[in-house]
Design an enzyme around this catalytic site. Structure first.
Site, PDB file in Angstrom:
ATOM      1  N   PHE A   1       0.695  -1.211  -0.133  1.00 24.77           N
ATOM      2  CA  PHE A   1       0.049  -0.092   0.103  1.00 24.77           C
ATOM      3  C   PHE A   1       0.879   1.282  -0.175  1.00 24.77           C
ATOM      4  O   PHE A   1       0.473   2.158  -0.514  1.00 24.77           O
ATOM      5  CB  PHE A   1      -0.924   0.082   1.199  1.00 24.77           C
ATOM      6  CG  PHE A   1      -2.066  -0.843   1.170  1.00 24.77           C
ATOM      7  CD1 PHE A   1      -3.293  -0.363   0.265  1.00 24.77           C
ATOM      8  CD2 PHE A   1      -2.364  -2.187   1.509  1.00 24.77           C
ATOM      9  CE1 PHE A   1      -4.359  -1.072   0.039  1.00 24.77           C
ATOM     10  CE2 PHE A   1      -3.616  -2.932   1.256  1.00 24.77           C
ATOM     11  CZ  PHE A   1      -4.668  -2.350   0.458  1.00 24.77           C
ATOM     12  N   HIS A   2       2.073   1.242   0.679  1.00 20.32           N
ATOM     13  CA  HIS A   2       2.812   2.477   0.519  1.00 20.32           C
ATOM     14  C   HIS A   2       3.271   2.336  -0.823  1.00 20.32           C
ATOM     15  O   HIS A   2       3.416   3.644  -1.446  1.00 20.32           O
ATOM     16  CB  HIS A   2       4.162   2.180   1.502  1.00 20.32           C
ATOM     17  CG  HIS A   2       3.772   2.458   2.898  1.00 20.32           C
ATOM     18  ND1 HIS A   2       3.095   1.741   3.884  1.00 20.32           N
ATOM     19  CD2 HIS A   2       4.313   3.532   3.600  1.00 20.32           C
ATOM     20  CE1 HIS A   2       3.182   2.263   5.141  1.00 20.32           C
ATOM     21  NE2 HIS A   2       3.481   3.369   5.137  1.00 20.32           N
ATOM     22  N   GLU A   3       3.838   1.535  -1.541  1.00 23.30           N
ATOM     23  CA  GLU A   3       3.970   1.610  -2.731  1.00 23.30           C
ATOM     24  C   GLU A   3       2.982   2.178  -3.741  1.00 23.30           C
ATOM     25  O   GLU A   3       3.360   3.056  -4.611  1.00 23.30           O
ATOM     26  CB  GLU A   3       4.724   0.202  -3.251  1.00 23.30           C
ATOM     27  CG  GLU A   3       5.017   0.021  -4.791  1.00 23.30           C
ATOM     28  CD  GLU A   3       6.504   1.072  -5.129  1.00 23.30           C
ATOM     29  OE1 GLU A   3       6.775   1.425  -5.880  1.00 23.30           O
ATOM     30  OE2 GLU A   3       7.116   1.217  -3.885  1.00 23.30           O
TER      31      GLU A   3
END
Length: 501
Positions: free
Chosen positions: A424-426
């Site tokens: 999700f950060h990516e």
């Protein structure tokens, strides 16, 4: 009778009654003096009573004064010992966390404000105003209608999930079909915004905003489906037991909370959940009684101030440092380290402002407007000893413990939680930048071996401070500035190649 009528007894009785009368009169006058101490009387008897009352009060004051004098006379003499026990200095390693350091904290705040104010003034005098919103807002920002329409259409996915749960509640759909439909709905809520952003060359801020909304919707829909599936299973297990067995199982933690609240689906519960400041679904939440309008206005003012300060630091400090840098992996190593360290301080300020604005101010404003009672949106992550401690409630509820219940080892469950967080950060960074180099993904996954190293050092040095310092070093000083440099140069290279075509 003769004894009672003797003159001596008569005199004694008269004296006793007179003393009783005078004592009651004195008490009444004393009460009057206490209630009206400033009243002036002309009666000599009243003055005598007041003087008696003052004398009695004076005796009490003299008693306290004599006690204090005795303390000064005996306890504070030059020969009395000043050192009476074994004690640590307030700043020693054994006593530093047992003391209150509010004064030192205030001093640090004052010093930081003074130093940074001077640096800001010096920077403005030397370089002028460097604020340019072209990176965040472009000429296309107000015309990003595909992204705006995509954001407006995201509520269709929660509505579809509600229809699936309603049909499942009425036993029209088997469990496997319900799981399959929820998988399609949640996947569509995430892939649809990704495709829209990739097809439209939108501004960076618009893409990040849409990706954050879509990720929040995905996390909420997973919690909604997972929680209702568990409630359905509990409701079926309750239906299968007899009345006597249900009475015996009232003390069972996994069933008793739902005996009086059978599984059901309400559309208003889903609507409240989708706008509430939480990612974990439940049928009801702790609520407050009213909305503090003045408090909400104060938080909005703080939100505007800190958001403006965050934008100022980005435009005035971070952008010039990044523009005057080279790719960390393509230039001189010492120069790259110098750029990372120079970027670390303003980047840390921006990250702290972002955390304070979103996780504290905005979520509290939203909770106040919705009368949402549970305001524990974050733990004291700044005291974390390892990077695995600031784990979100959603991760614990829907990933970590389900893995443990399915006999997955604890280490592997932590690895899965880090994997989901890394994905999700990516997505939130790479998709708006149109750059897929997996820098954010790698940065999150590198925290897994860092957890092992940190625990080893903590056990070796027997100190929690080692883990906390390692957390701050790799989390804010090195990790985030490195990702900023990497994504910026990859984004600039992509834009250069696009313009050259």
């Amino acid at each position: 009778m003769a004894a009672l009528e003797s003159p001596e007894n008569h005199i004694k009785a008269t004296a006793t009654s007179t003393a009783t009368t005078s004592s009651s009169t004195t008490s009444d006058l004393n009460f009057s003096v206490r209630r009206r101490s400033t009243t002036v009387t002309d009666s000599p008897s009243t003055e005598m009573m007041e003087s008696e009352d003052l004398k009695s009060n004076g005796k009490e004051c003299d008693k306290v004064t004599n006690e204090n004098r005795s303390d000064i006379k005996f306890n504070y003499r030059p020969s009395m010992p000043a050192h009476r026990g074994v004690r640590e200095s307030p700043l020693s390693s054994d006593a530093i966390f047992k003391q209150s350091h509010a004064g030192l904290f205030n001093l640090c705040i004052v010093v930081l404000v003074a130093i940074n104010s001077r640096l800001i003034i010096e920077n403005i005098i030397k370089y002028g105003w460097l604020i340019n919103g072209g990176f965040w807002f472009s000429s296309k920002s107000l015309r990003d209608w595909p992204l705006f329409m995509c954001c407006l259409s995201l509520p269709a996915f929660p509505f579809a999930a509600y229809l699936v749960e309603k049909l499942a509640y009425q036993n029209y759909l088997p469990q496997l079909v319900v799981v399959f439909l929820h998988t399609i709905i949640t996947t569509g809520s995430l892939l649809y915004p990704v495709l829209v952003i990739l097809r439209c060359d939108s501004a960076f801020l618009s893409g990040v905003t849409l990706m954050l909304f879509s990720c929040i919707v995905w996390l909420k829909l997973v919690s909604y489906a997972h929680t209702n599936s568990d409630l359905r299973a509990i409701a079926k297990s309750i239906d299968r037991v007899s009345i006597f067995e249900k009475a015996q199982q009232e003390d069972v933690p996994s069933i008793s909370p739902y005996v009086g609240n059978p599984y059901d689906t309400y559309f208003k519960s889903l609507v409240y959940f989708m706008v509430a400041p939480t990612l974990c679904y439940q049928s009801s939440y702790p609520r407050t009684e009213s909305v503090r309008k003045g408090w909400v206005v104060q938080q909005f003012v703080k939100l505007i101030i800190f958001t403006g300060f965050m934008g100022f630091i980005i435009e005035q400090y971070i952008n010039p440092i990044v523009k005057n840098s080279q790719h960390p992996f393509k230039g001189n190593l010492l120069y790259a380290i110098e750029r990372v360290l120079k970027l670390s301080v303003p980047n840390l300020y921006v990250w702290l402002c972002m955390f304070y604005c979103f996780f504290h101010l905005w979520l509290n404003i939203l909770a106040e407007l919705l009368c949402f009672g549970d305001r524990e949106f974050y733990k004291d992550w700044w005291n974390a000893r390892t990077v695995e401690e600031p784990v979100h409630k959603w991760m614990v509820r829907h990933i970590y413990f389900p893995c443990l219940r399915n006999k997955i080892p604890k280490g592997l469950a932590i690895l899965i939680a880090f994997l989901v967080s890394a994905v999700f950060h990516e997505l939130c960074i790479a998709v708006p930048c149109h750059v897929f180099k997996l820098w954010a993904f790698i940065g999150i996954m590198l925290q897994v071996p860092l957890v092992v190293i940190t625990k080893f050092l903590q056990n070796k040095f027997r100190s929690s401070m080692v883990g906390n310092m390692i957390f701050w070093l790799f989390f804010s000083i090195l990790g985030q500035p490195m990702c900023v440099l990497l994504y910026y140069h990859d984004l600039m290279n992509r834009k250069g190649k696009t313009e050259s075509r």
